[in-house]
Design an enzyme around this catalytic site. Structure first.
Site, PDB file in Angstrom:
ATOM      1  N   ASN A  28       8.765   2.086  10.716  1.00  0.00           N
ATOM      2  CA  ASN A  28       7.777   2.920  10.035  1.00  0.00           C
ATOM      3  C   ASN A  28       6.644   3.290  11.001  1.00  0.00           C
ATOM      4  OD1 ASN A  28       6.087   4.225   8.260  1.00  0.00           O
ATOM      5  ND2 ASN A  28       6.240   2.674   6.661  1.00  0.00           N
ATOM      6  N   ILE A  32       0.877  -1.162   0.000  1.00  0.00           N
ATOM      7  CA  ILE A  32       0.000   0.000   0.000  1.00  0.00           C
ATOM      8  C   ILE A  32       0.919   1.218   0.000  1.00  0.00           C
ATOM      9  CG2 ILE A  32      -0.288  -0.080   2.518  1.00  0.00           C
ATOM     10  CD1 ILE A  32      -3.146   1.128   1.992  1.00  0.00           C
ATOM     11  N   VAL A  61       1.424   5.565  -1.180  1.00  0.00           N
ATOM     12  CA  VAL A  61       0.958   6.871  -1.641  1.00  0.00           C
ATOM     13  C   VAL A  61       2.177   7.657  -2.078  1.00  0.00           C
ATOM     14  CG1 VAL A  61      -0.167   9.035  -0.969  1.00  0.00           C
ATOM     15  CG2 VAL A  61      -1.074   6.847  -0.143  1.00  0.00           C
ATOM     16  N   GLU A  82       2.422  -6.820   6.940  1.00  0.00           N
ATOM     17  CA  GLU A  82       3.698  -6.604   7.607  1.00  0.00           C
ATOM     18  C   GLU A  82       4.102  -5.170   7.342  1.00  0.00           C
ATOM     19  OE1 GLU A  82       3.391 -10.894   6.794  1.00  0.00           O
ATOM     20  OE2 GLU A  82       3.485  -9.235   5.358  1.00  0.00           O
ATOM     21  N   TYR A 104      -2.244   2.249  10.842  1.00  0.00           N
ATOM     22  CA  TYR A 104      -2.861   0.932  10.956  1.00  0.00           C
ATOM     23  C   TYR A 104      -3.571   0.783  12.303  1.00  0.00           C
ATOM     24  CZ  TYR A 104       0.038  -0.133   6.890  1.00  0.00           C
ATOM     25  OH  TYR A 104       0.632  -0.124   5.656  1.00  0.00           O
TER      26      TYR A 104
END
Length: 153
Positions: free
Chosen positions: A115, A76, A78, A110, A122
């Site tokens: 990060n 995922i 951006v 994962e 999340y």
């Protein structure tokens, strides 16, 4: 937390024609980016792959591998220029909705242990830490742990 940009993002299924644009974004946000071949193999395998557009420009993308009733979020992303505008949250919400439509009961992912921004997103979206995958990600100096996270859908 940032609000969504004035123009709402549009979501559509990823195509092979999108891979060149995606492969321009990927190395600008990751030290060890996915390759054209990684994305192509994912499409060839039938993974649920989506792009997010703003004014016709691809600004984000995500891929899910379904295994029985579980969705595994593989990537995922951006575009760096569009980060911090709530688009990651919108893209993740879209992928959760896609997974529910595909009758997934759980979603897993994962994330690099370093990060913290992604981990915060999340957690805000209901994901919980389920474990650590030791030495999962490559780094310039070796390997980094991944945090395994999951959410019931």
């Amino acid at each position: 937390m940032s609000a969504l940009p004035q123009h709402q993002p549009q979501f559509r299924v990823m195509s092979y024609e999108d891979l060149i644009a995606i492969c321009r974004i990927e190395p600008t946000i990751y030290s060890h980016p996915w390759t054209y071949g990684n994305f192509k193999d994912s499409l060839d395998s039938g993974y649920s792959a989506w792009v997010m557009e703003m004014s016709g420009e691809i600004v984000g993308y995500a891929l899910i591998m379904m295994v029985l009733d579980e969705a595994h979020l593989l990537n995922i992303s951006v575009s760096q220029h569009y980060q911090g505008q709530g688009l990651g949250r919108a893209l993740l919400a879209h992928m959760i909705a896609v997974s529910r439509r595909r009758l997934a009961t759980n979603m897993f992912l994962e994330v690099r242990a370093s990060n913290t921004k992604a981990i915060g997103l999340y957690e805000a979206m209901g994901f919980c830490e389920m474990g650590i995958r030791r030495h999962y990600y490559p780094t310039r100096q070796g390997r980094e742990d991944a945090v395994l996270m999951g959410v019931a859908l």
